[in-house]
Scaffold this active site. Structure first.
Site, short mmCIF file in Angstrom:
data_model
loop_
_atom_site.label_atom_id
_atom_site.label_comp_id
_atom_site.label_asym_id
_atom_site.label_seq_id
_atom_site.Cartn_x
_atom_site.Cartn_y
_atom_site.Cartn_z
N GLY A 1 68.70 49.25 137.32
CA GLY A 1 68.69 49.85 136.00
C GLY A 1 68.55 48.78 134.92
N ALA B 1 70.74 46.90 133.33
CA ALA B 1 71.48 45.66 133.56
C ALA B 1 70.82 44.85 134.67
CB ALA B 1 72.93 45.98 133.92
N LYS C 1 68.61 51.49 145.69
CA LYS C 1 68.48 52.62 146.63
C LYS C 1 67.42 53.62 146.18
CE LYS C 1 72.22 55.82 145.28
NZ LYS C 1 73.43 56.48 145.77
N ALA D 1 68.74 57.47 129.53
CA ALA D 1 69.37 57.21 128.23
C ALA D 1 68.45 57.69 127.13
CB ALA D 1 69.66 55.72 128.08
N GLY E 1 70.01 55.88 121.63
CA GLY E 1 69.94 54.65 120.85
C GLY E 1 70.61 53.47 121.53
N PHE F 1 75.10 57.37 114.51
CA PHE F 1 75.69 57.72 115.79
C PHE F 1 77.20 57.83 115.60
CE2 PHE F 1 74.19 57.53 120.36
CZ PHE F 1 72.95 58.09 120.12
N GLN G 1 84.33 59.45 130.19
CA GLN G 1 83.82 60.00 128.94
C GLN G 1 83.12 61.33 129.16
OE1 GLN G 1 80.50 58.19 126.23
NE2 GLN G 1 82.48 57.89 125.25
N HIS H 1 80.75 63.73 127.24
CA HIS H 1 79.85 63.83 126.09
C HIS H 1 79.91 65.27 125.57
CE1 HIS H 1 76.20 63.75 123.70
NE2 HIS H 1 76.07 62.45 123.94
N LEU I 1 71.83 66.15 129.41
CA LEU I 1 72.32 65.68 128.11
C LEU I 1 71.43 66.09 126.95
CD1 LEU I 1 74.29 63.71 126.60
CD2 LEU I 1 72.59 61.93 127.01
N GLU J 1 73.29 62.34 121.48
CA GLU J 1 74.05 62.26 120.24
C GLU J 1 73.12 62.05 119.04
OE1 GLU J 1 77.60 59.30 118.97
OE2 GLU J 1 77.86 60.55 120.75
N ARG K 1 83.07 60.44 120.63
CA ARG K 1 82.85 61.50 121.61
C ARG K 1 84.15 62.14 122.11
NH1 ARG K 1 77.90 58.47 124.84
NH2 ARG K 1 76.36 58.85 123.20
N HIS L 1 79.84 62.09 131.40
CA HIS L 1 78.68 61.32 130.95
C HIS L 1 78.78 59.81 131.20
CE1 HIS L 1 75.20 60.23 128.61
NE2 HIS L 1 75.92 59.50 127.77
N GLU M 1 77.27 49.59 133.53
CA GLU M 1 78.35 50.56 133.69
C GLU M 1 79.20 50.31 134.94
OE1 GLU M 1 79.12 55.41 133.73
OE2 GLU M 1 77.07 54.66 133.50
N ARG N 1 84.11 54.85 124.82
CA ARG N 1 82.91 54.13 124.40
C ARG N 1 82.24 54.83 123.23
NH1 ARG N 1 77.45 54.86 125.32
NH2 ARG N 1 77.68 56.48 126.90
#
Length: 570
Positions: A15, A17, A39, A50, A53, A120, A234, A236, A246, A249, A280, A349, A373, A384
């Protein structure tokens, strides 16, 4: 022994990161061999989902400043964030926004051509840098394209990693199964970075991809590393029904209203200063209170919900900046947000918790880092702020990539512990693949995730958490560890059962942590302990693996550098 593949740096997860770490490591030394093991296919990583923002301070001349972003992050965390970590996030992000721009990221623009930002939740200034409502997809495409410039980055798509190999608390490599062939393989390297994302699929109603199971967290946990702050999940405010997909936001950042069955913008009662753009955890609790007090709607599935109204934004604005959300509404709810409000409910979320790491992303094991994450370096504390997660992925992707590469420059991959490899083979093949049992593993997964939805949701209490823990342990003990599909190639049944194995252990950590934290802080809201208790619980939770006896829980101090805790009001 199993086949062995050697590299200098192993990055587990592809991802945001993972890709940022790969670029960072590859740029340090082009002689280093960097492996990215995933995987899924790279562009199937959940980071592509995502939407809204990426937070950064870009316009100090217009009134924004880094101290404000730091404070917003710390206050949003309900003062559980490590403040040196929040500072590093904020100070590094402006550079990363412009770096992405130089690499080809199609940021949305103001009329004067400068990079645009939107409001946000929980921020004092519009600092969510966006690209329509597809930020994750565009960031992933930008990073993946940039990876192609480096001949020393090697991708291993569709490999399922199963364990961390180590000796004397020093990282040596991992074990993995190539899904295409079913072959069990050892990857050796002196340095590794875990970037496998969160554990959100331990809930049924979730925004996560079905592949987002806690395999990486569980690998670290079984290798003796602590999982930190896992009770903080969290929710959302705006997941659509019935899928849980989702609604960003950014929809509220653009001016969307949350309304109850009386047609009221009810957030005026709960957060008069921020309304729908409160953090949130605040918005989600407010929504559940409205539903509990009888001011919700009934979805056609029978589920209680509220509505998000965007109709007043107008068709042109929606088509310009929320086109993806409009498409999701039409496809998955049968509602065009241009014409009518859409039904929403708080949805799992994000995990504030993860693998215990320090301000550099270093874990407790020499030669192993964690980013994104999957890591918990305590950027987000108990809650967060939106748009800080993609920022975290990018910042600590770069930091951990550099540190892992420098570590690898000084060391070569040593021999791995053969007994660990044999033990792991036995665990997954004798214990799972060739296992025997009469319980359907998919029913176990459904019962677990439904239990988490019911008992460890926005509001929790001792009775519900105790019942959920009892149920989780009963499911762990049931005879579900068996694989009916005996094929070697692309055996998704085998993968699913290994995922369930990690889900059960991780859910147990979440529940034990939630039971031990007898207070309400951030996203962890207990009806039997409704107030924050700084005297007893202003500290991080650490969970260590003990075998089958459940996690051993300890505490870890919060780092304070600038702000003392105060009452959190919006």
């Amino acid at each position: 022994m199993a086949d062995v593949i050697s590299h200098d740096v192993l990055i587990i997860g592809s991802g945001l990161a993972g890709l940022r770490a790969a670029i960072s490591a590859a740029a340090i030394d082009k002689k280093l061999s960097i492996a990215v093991i995933s995987k899924v296919q790279v562009m199937r990583s959940h980071s592509v989902s995502a939407e809204g923002g990426t937070a950064a301070v870009l316009y100090e001349e217009e009134g924004d400043n880094q101290e404000s972003h730091i404070y917003d992050t710390i206050k949003g965390s309900d003062f559980l964030a490590d403040q040196d970590v929040a500072e590093r996030l904020v100070q590094n992000m402006p550079y990363e926004i412009y770096q992405m721009d130089h690499w080809g990221m199609p940021w949305s623009r103001r009329k004067d051509g400068r990079i645009a930002q939107r409001k946000f939740g929980g921020y004092s200034f519009p600092r969510a840098t966006f690209a329509q409502d597809k930020v994750g997809f565009y960031l992933m495409q930008t990073l993946y394209d940039t990876c192609q410039k480096y001949d020393n980055i090697h991708f291993y798509n569709e490999w399922f990693c199963t364990s961390i190999l180590h000796e004397n608390n020093t990282f040596q490599g991992i074990t993995a199964i190539e899904l295409k062939t079913g072959n069990f393989t050892v990857f050796k390297a002196p340095a590794g970075i875990i970037c496998t994302g969160g554990a959100g699929r331990i809930y049924s109603f979730s925004t996560y991809a079905y592949s987002s199971t806690p395999d990486g967290l569980d690998m670290a946990y079984r290798a003796g590393l602590a999982l930190k702050d896992m009770e903080f999940v969290q929710f959302h405010p705006t997941g659509i029904l019935p899928s849980g997909i989702l609604i960003t936001e950014g929809a509220r950042g653009e001016g969307g209203y949350l309304i109850n069955s009386n047609g009221e913008r009810f957030m005026q009662k709960y957060a008069p200063g921020k309304l729908e753009l409160a953090p949130r955890d605040v918005v989600s609790r407010s929504m559940i209170k409205e539903i509990q007090e009888g001011r919700g709607f009934k979805h056609e599935t029978g589920v209680d919900c509220l509505k998000l109204d965007l109709t007043h934004l107008g068709a042109e604005r929606i088509k310009e900046v929320l086109a993806g959300i409009r498409e999701i509404g039409i496809k998955f709810s049968g509602i065009d947000i241009i014409d009518e409000p859409i039904e929403v409910r708080p949805v799992c979320h994000y995990m504030m918790g993860g693998i215990h790491a320090n301000v550099d992303g270093a874990t407790e094991m020499v030669g192993l880092w964690a980013a994104g994450e999957a890591a918990c370096n305590s950027t987000h504390g108990a809650n967060r702020l939106g748009a800080n997660s993609t920022s975290e992925c990018i910042v600590w992707g770069r930091i951990t990539g550099e540190l892992a590469a420098k570590h690898a420059q000084e060391r070569k991959a040593g021999s791995v512990q053969e007994q660990q490899v044999l033990d792991e083979e036995k665990r997954i093949y004798d214990g799972i693949f060739r296992g025997r049992g009469d319980v359907n593993p998919y029913e176990v997964r459904k019962q677990l995730t439904d239990t988490m939805d019911a008992k460890a949701y926005v509001f929790r209490n001792e009775q519900g958490l105790t019942e959920a823990l009892k149920k989780t342990r009963e499911l762990k003990a049931a005879m579900w560890k068996h694989v009916d599909d005996k094929a070697k190639e692309y055996n998704t049944n085998f993968v699913n059962v290994m995922e369930i194995d990690s889900m059960l252990r991780t859910a147990e950590v979440v529940l034990v942590g939630a039971l031990n934290r007898r207070e309400s802080r951030g996203a962890h809201a207990r009806t039997d302990y409704p107030y924050r208790d700084d005297a007893n619980f202003l500290k991080h939770t650490l969970a260590y693996f003990t075998g089958n006896g459940g996690p051993k829980m300890t505490w870890y101090p919060v780092t304070f550098t600038r702000y003392a805790p105060v009452e959190r009001k919006y």
